[in-house]
Design a protein around this motif. Structure first.
Motif, short mmCIF file in Angstrom:
data_model
loop_
_atom_site.label_atom_id
_atom_site.label_comp_id
_atom_site.label_asym_id
_atom_site.label_seq_id
_atom_site.Cartn_x
_atom_site.Cartn_y
_atom_site.Cartn_z
N VAL A 181 3.08 -0.69 -4.38
CA VAL A 181 3.69 -2.02 -4.35
C VAL A 181 3.61 -2.68 -5.72
CG1 VAL A 181 3.48 -4.36 -3.38
CG2 VAL A 181 3.41 -2.37 -1.87
N SER A 182 2.48 -2.56 -6.38
CA SER A 182 2.32 -3.14 -7.71
C SER A 182 3.36 -2.55 -8.67
CB SER A 182 0.91 -2.90 -8.22
OG SER A 182 0.74 -3.48 -9.48
N PHE A 183 3.48 -1.23 -8.65
CA PHE A 183 4.46 -0.56 -9.51
C PHE A 183 5.88 -1.00 -9.17
CE2 PHE A 183 7.57 2.83 -9.93
CZ PHE A 183 7.60 2.95 -11.31
N LEU A 184 6.23 -0.98 -7.88
CA LEU A 184 7.61 -1.29 -7.50
C LEU A 184 7.99 -2.73 -7.83
CD1 LEU A 184 7.94 0.64 -4.12
CD2 LEU A 184 9.01 1.19 -6.32
N LEU A 185 7.08 -3.66 -7.64
CA LEU A 185 7.38 -5.05 -8.02
C LEU A 185 7.63 -5.16 -9.52
CD1 LEU A 185 4.92 -7.07 -5.76
CD2 LEU A 185 7.42 -7.01 -5.59
#
Length: 162
Positions: free
Chosen positions: A66-70
């Protein structure tokens, strides 16, 4: 699977802007479909989805994903052509909301790591998510799920939005 692909291709990623050339050309549509499937399962059986995603080993993987995708979606956003990245960002927001809805332990994951945390990244999504009614509904539902009955997350979001 998505996280393994990300980690394999970018073991020492220093900047999200480096990722476009390292990811396969079908990463965005494939990631969108994978998240769409996970979100469909969460809509069907939220407690089971939250239990599975909140398992100790998957919780860490989900945090990194999630951190990467955001970060990736925010960096790749093109105001004149949001169509390519917008579905992936929306599915990422939905996954985040499903994960942390009424789950204080999962809400705490959104504060993990160095700045910017996932909560900070939620506050830094592209501007249309704050002013376009259709887009803001998705973002605000996620922020509500992330901060509901959680004073620490509320403080972080208030600080980031000021």
């Amino acid at each position: 699977l998505l996280n393994a692909e990300r980690a394999q291709r970018m073991p020492i990623l220093t900047c999200v802007s480096q990722t476009s050339s390292l990811l396969p050309h079908n990463f965005v549509p494939l990631a969108t479909q994978v998240l769409r499937a996970i979100n469909a399962f969460a809509r069907y059986d939220l407690p089971t989805a939250q239990e599975a995603l909140g398992a100790p080993d998957l919780k860490v993987e989900l945090y990194h994903l999630v951190s990467f995708l955001l970060s990736f979606c925010t960096q790749q956003w093109r105001p004149q052509h949001p169509g390519r990245i917008q579905p992936l960002l929306e599915e990422t927001l939905r996954l985040t909301g499903h994960f942390c809805l009424l789950q204080p332990d999962h809400q705490a994951v959104l504060r993990w790591g160095q700045s910017p945390t996932i909560l900070a990244k939620l506050a830094a999504v592209p501007f249309p998510y704050f002013c376009d009614e259709a887009l803001s509904a998705e973002l605000f539902l996620t922020i509500i799920a992330a901060t509901f009955q959680n004073d620490r997350n509320k403080e972080v979001i208030q600080r980031e939005l000021n």
